[in-house]
Write a protein that holds these residues in place. Structure first.
Motif, PDB file in Angstrom:
ATOM      1  N   GLU A 135       4.468  -6.156   4.619  1.00  0.00           N
ATOM      2  CA  GLU A 135       4.251  -7.563   4.297  1.00  0.00           C
ATOM      3  C   GLU A 135       5.516  -8.147   3.663  1.00  0.00           C
ATOM      4  OE1 GLU A 135       1.263 -10.789   2.969  1.00  0.00           O
ATOM      5  OE2 GLU A 135       0.658  -8.817   3.665  1.00  0.00           O
ATOM      6  N   GLY A 136       5.968  -9.270   4.179  1.00  0.00           N
ATOM      7  CA  GLY A 136       7.150  -9.931   3.642  1.00  0.00           C
ATOM      8  C   GLY A 136       8.473  -9.335   4.089  1.00  0.00           C
ATOM      9  N   VAL A 137       8.427  -8.370   4.985  1.00  0.00           N
ATOM     10  CA  VAL A 137       9.647  -7.712   5.476  1.00  0.00           C
ATOM     11  C   VAL A 137       9.933  -8.215   6.885  1.00  0.00           C
ATOM     12  CG1 VAL A 137      10.653  -5.494   6.148  1.00  0.00           C
ATOM     13  CG2 VAL A 137       9.269  -5.651   4.067  1.00  0.00           C
ATOM     14  N   ASP A 138      11.178  -8.670   7.094  1.00  0.00           N
ATOM     15  CA  ASP A 138      11.574  -9.189   8.406  1.00  0.00           C
ATOM     16  C   ASP A 138      12.198  -8.139   9.316  1.00  0.00           C
ATOM     17  OD1 ASP A 138      10.856 -11.904   7.719  1.00  0.00           O
ATOM     18  OD2 ASP A 138      12.676 -11.947   6.483  1.00  0.00           O
ATOM     19  N   ALA A 139      12.862  -7.135   8.726  1.00  0.00           N
ATOM     20  CA  ALA A 139      13.544  -6.092   9.495  1.00  0.00           C
ATOM     21  C   ALA A 139      13.564  -4.819   8.659  1.00  0.00           C
ATOM     22  CB  ALA A 139      14.962  -6.515   9.850  1.00  0.00           C
ATOM     23  N   VAL A 140      13.734  -3.678   9.339  1.00  0.00           N
ATOM     24  CA  VAL A 140      13.672  -2.379   8.660  1.00  0.00           C
ATOM     25  C   VAL A 140      14.792  -1.473   9.140  1.00  0.00           C
ATOM     26  CG1 VAL A 140      12.267  -0.299   8.285  1.00  0.00           C
ATOM     27  CG2 VAL A 140      11.151  -2.545   8.441  1.00  0.00           C
ATOM     28  N   VAL A 141      15.405  -0.778   8.185  1.00  0.00           N
ATOM     29  CA  VAL A 141      16.278   0.349   8.481  1.00  0.00           C
ATOM     30  C   VAL A 141      15.565   1.562   7.899  1.00  0.00           C
ATOM     31  CG1 VAL A 141      18.524   1.433   8.140  1.00  0.00           C
ATOM     32  CG2 VAL A 141      18.371  -1.066   8.387  1.00  0.00           C
ATOM     33  N   LEU A 142      15.154   2.467   8.765  1.00  0.00           N
ATOM     34  CA  LEU A 142      14.416   3.669   8.380  1.00  0.00           C
ATOM     35  C   LEU A 142      15.282   4.875   8.671  1.00  0.00           C
ATOM     36  CD1 LEU A 142      11.890   5.354   7.647  1.00  0.00           C
ATOM     37  CD2 LEU A 142      11.067   4.942   9.980  1.00  0.00           C
ATOM     38  N   GLY A 143      15.454   5.723   7.661  1.00  0.00           N
ATOM     39  CA  GLY A 143      16.313   6.871   7.862  1.00  0.00           C
ATOM     40  C   GLY A 143      15.817   8.113   7.168  1.00  0.00           C
ATOM     41  N   SER A 144      16.420   9.225   7.564  1.00  0.00           N
ATOM     42  CA  SER A 144      16.038  10.503   6.983  1.00  0.00           C
ATOM     43  C   SER A 144      17.169  11.511   7.096  1.00  0.00           C
ATOM     44  CB  SER A 144      14.814  11.064   7.706  1.00  0.00           C
ATOM     45  OG  SER A 144      14.444  12.320   7.166  1.00  0.00           O
ATOM     46  N   ALA A 145      17.171  12.406   6.116  1.00  0.00           N
ATOM     47  CA  ALA A 145      17.970  13.613   6.254  1.00  0.00           C
ATOM     48  C   ALA A 145      17.327  14.450   7.352  1.00  0.00           C
ATOM     49  CB  ALA A 145      17.985  14.381   4.939  1.00  0.00           C
ATOM     50  N   VAL A 146      18.144  15.259   8.019  1.00  0.00           N
ATOM     51  CA  VAL A 146      17.660  16.125   9.082  1.00  0.00           C
ATOM     52  C   VAL A 146      17.727  17.572   8.594  1.00  0.00           C
ATOM     53  CG1 VAL A 146      18.045  16.929  11.444  1.00  0.00           C
ATOM     54  CG2 VAL A 146      18.468  14.531  10.847  1.00  0.00           C
ATOM     55  N   TYR A 147      16.581  18.241   8.680  1.00  0.00           N
ATOM     56  CA  TYR A 147      16.497  19.652   8.302  1.00  0.00           C
ATOM     57  C   TYR A 147      15.880  20.421   9.457  1.00  0.00           C
ATOM     58  CZ  TYR A 147      17.690  18.430   3.540  1.00  0.00           C
ATOM     59  OH  TYR A 147      18.360  17.987   2.438  1.00  0.00           O
ATOM     60  N   VAL A 148      16.578  21.424   9.944  1.00  0.00           N
ATOM     61  CA  VAL A 148      16.116  22.273  11.033  1.00  0.00           C
ATOM     62  C   VAL A 148      15.626  21.400  12.195  1.00  0.00           C
ATOM     63  CG1 VAL A 148      14.855  24.378  11.598  1.00  0.00           C
ATOM     64  CG2 VAL A 148      15.379  23.878   9.222  1.00  0.00           C
ATOM     65  N   ALA A 149      16.444  20.433  12.533  1.00  0.00           N
ATOM     66  CA  ALA A 149      16.224  19.548  13.685  1.00  0.00           C
ATOM     67  C   ALA A 149      15.013  18.635  13.549  1.00  0.00           C
ATOM     68  CB  ALA A 149      16.149  20.350  14.980  1.00  0.00           C
ATOM     69  N   HIS A 150      14.622  18.324  12.325  1.00  0.00           N
ATOM     70  CA  HIS A 150      13.513  17.394  12.106  1.00  0.00           C
ATOM     71  C   HIS A 150      13.818  16.448  10.954  1.00  0.00           C
ATOM     72  CE1 HIS A 150      10.651  19.241  14.839  1.00  0.00           C
ATOM     73  NE2 HIS A 150      11.076  20.407  14.406  1.00  0.00           N
ATOM     74  N   TRP A 151      13.309  15.228  11.100  1.00  0.00           N
ATOM     75  CA  TRP A 151      13.307  14.302   9.976  1.00  0.00           C
ATOM     76  C   TRP A 151      12.400  14.854   8.889  1.00  0.00           C
ATOM     77  CZ3 TRP A 151      12.673   8.350  10.832  1.00  0.00           C
ATOM     78  CH2 TRP A 151      13.902   7.812  11.218  1.00  0.00           C
ATOM     79  N   MET A 152      12.603  14.416   7.665  1.00  0.00           N
ATOM     80  CA  MET A 152      11.751  14.821   6.557  1.00  0.00           C
ATOM     81  C   MET A 152      10.345  14.248   6.748  1.00  0.00           C
ATOM     82  SD  MET A 152      14.395  14.529   3.364  1.00  0.00           S
ATOM     83  CE  MET A 152      13.123  15.085   2.223  1.00  0.00           C
TER      84      MET A 152
END
Length: 165
Positions: free
Chosen positions: A44-61
């Motif tokens: 709610e109230g968000v126009d755009a998103v940057v979603l990120g993660s560290a990668v461990y053993v070929a997977h996002w957290m």
């Protein structure tokens, strides 16, 4: 534009990448909130998103994967960019390519995904993490290219700029 930068980071290296993204977007005139995925309940109230993660053993957290699953329908209605950060010097680059990224990007209609080199400080790792890192033959050090991160964030800012009439 109101932008959410939400980053899953275990030891702070990926969070630091998110801070550069957030700061660059702020400098370009956007209203930016940065928070961990576990703290995001809705968009709610968000126009755009940057979603990120560290990668461990070929997977996002798990926290980043969970946010993407919980809010996939909301994410699909907004401009979304994805970022990953993993071992910079690992010989097998495929181990740094999260398995779930292609499906996640398609599900939320992401405008792009960017992988950045990470930071490795063995002194903060658990025994299991040290064993995994040793098997991967990763080099210790900060391999993040913050100038490249800022350039990428500038591209996001350009994409979100209102069209001139």
């Amino acid at each position: 534009m109101r932008i959410l930068v939400t980053i899953a980071s275990r030891h702070g290296g990926t969070w630091g990448i998110g801070e550069v993204v957030a700061q660059t977007l702020r400098e370009r005139g956007h209203d930016v909130t940065m928070t961990p995925p576990d703290d995001v309940t809705d968009l709610e109230g968000v126009d755009a998103v940057v979603l990120g993660s560290a990668v461990y053993v070929a997977h996002w957290m798990p926290a980043a994967r969970d946010l993407a699953d919980r809010l996939a329908d909301e994410l699909a209605t907004r401009p979304v960019w994805l970022l990953s950060s993993g071992l910079a010097t690992q010989p097998a680059a495929s181990a740094n390519s999260p398995h779930e990224i292609r499906a996640l990007a398609e599900r939320v209609g992401a405008r792009g995904h960017r992988s950045f080199h990470g930071r490795l400080d063995r002194s903060v790792l658990s025994f299991a993490e040290r064993a995994t890192i040793s098997a991967a033959r990763a080099r210790e050090g900060d391999h993040r290219d913050m100038a490249a991160v800022a350039r990428w964030a500038g591209e996001i800012a350009d994409a979100l700029a209102p069209a001139h009439v």
